[in-house]
Design an enzyme around this catalytic site. Structure first.
Site: not given
Ligand code: NAD
Length: 307
Positions: A60, A104, A129
């Site tokens: 990422k 994460q 997200d």
């Protein structure tokens, strides 16, 4: 056409599509820099030392930088408290340079921290997200917001194959907050007739046989068999499963669908790797770009890009 080229023509190439998206993002960022003198930025928090999570975060970071974004990484120890993680999130919420914040997941199994509390501490405007309760609710209600990257990537791939999704029977196998539920909402928005299957579903084979579109997000290698799928169906395989190789000590990655068999029957299928996986990071970057424009009240073609 030879059998080989027929099979090749059925492959949905997520790697290629993600590259064109990332090139587009790069050019949009250059324009933003020239016109408004800012660069979108993504901050990632990672807790603990799980090697797979660190690889995901590294990718990422790499792709954010390659697309011209600012990128920040915060590594917190596996015994960090919920309060400390939320303090870090609050700092990033306040930081005007930061457009997107991502924690994460999963958090380490040993951690007693509540994932929901951590996620909901992220400001919804920076929740790239798309997992906060606010953005989940917006998606469920059909409003605009920031939505999870993996499902968004699936929809982009599906929409390119089948222009009119209205009335198509879509089966989503898996009901997680990360993949199954959001993709079902997105397919509903496209006017599909959506069925969500899960571990307690009865007659799953029949559900598969009825479906024009199958999204497999289960986490069991080669679970959906070739003779379960309908001719002319579209299959999107979200699964990422590491399995042993017979002749090689390195593990191999396979999806949730028996690809070799299913491709002979279906109209189109995403491979694993090279299908949904690369689209996920591309859509995360799209979300960061979108968040950066919305926060600054900038009109951008990004609004037409995401689902
Ligand atoms: P999860 O474990 O949270 O959910 C799995 C779902 O599968 C559950 O809802 C469960 O009910 C269902 N399920 C389990 N056994 C089943 C059965 N026998 N029949 C029908 N349904 C069954 O997993 P997740 O986070 O949704 O991820 C699913 C898969 O997608 C995993 O392999 C994960 O690694 C992968 N994934 C890939 C990406 C990507 O970028 N490609 C992103 C996220 C997740």
């Amino acid at each position: 056409m030879s059998t080989d080229s027929i099979l090749r023509s059925k492959i949905i190439d997520g790697k290629k599509r993600s590259l064109t998206i990332r090139e587009w993002i790069k050019s949009e960022i250059l324009k933003l820099k020239e016109s408004y003198n800012f660069i979108p930025g993504l901050a990632v928090i990672i807790v603990g030392d799980d090697p797979a999570s660190h690889i995901y975060v590294k990718n990422k970071e790499k792709q954010s930088i390659e697309s011209g974004m600012n990128s920040w990484k915060y590594i917190l120890p596996s015994d960090v408290s919920e309060k400390e993680i939320i303090e870090q999130i609050n700092k990033l919420n306040e930081d005007s340079m930061v457009d997107g914040i991502l924690v994460q997941l999963p958090l380490p199994k040993t951690s007693s921290v509540s994932e929901r509390n951590v996620i909901n501490a992220i400001s919804p405007e920076k929740d790239v997200d798309g997992l906060t309760i606010i953005n989940s609710g917006k998606l469920a209600c059909g409003e605009d917001g920031l939505f999870p990257a993996t499902p968004s990537g699936c929809i982009i791939l599906i929409k390119e194959l089948s222009l009119n999704l209205a009335g198509k029977k879509a089966l989503v196998i898996g009901r997680s907050n990360l993949v199954g539920k959001p993709i079902a909402s997105m397919l509903l928005k496209e006017n599909c007739t959506v069925t969500i299957a899960h571990s307690k579903t009865k007659n799953l084979i029949q559900e598969c046989k009825n479906a024009d579109i199958i999204i497999a997000a289960i986490g069991i290698p080669n679970f959906v068999k070739g003779d379960w799928v309908k001719k002319d169906s579209i299959i999107i395989d979200v699964g990422i499963n590491r399995i042993d190789n017979l002749d090689n000590p390195k593990k191999r990655i396979v999806g949730d669908v028996d690809y070799e068999e299913a491709i002979k029957v279906c109209k189109a299928i995403t491979p694993v790797p090279g299908g949904v996986g690369p689209m996920t990071i591309a859509c995360l970057l799209l979300n960061t770009l979108k968040a950066s424009c919305i926060r600054r009240n900038i009109e951008s073609p990004i609004y037409n890009f995401t689902v």
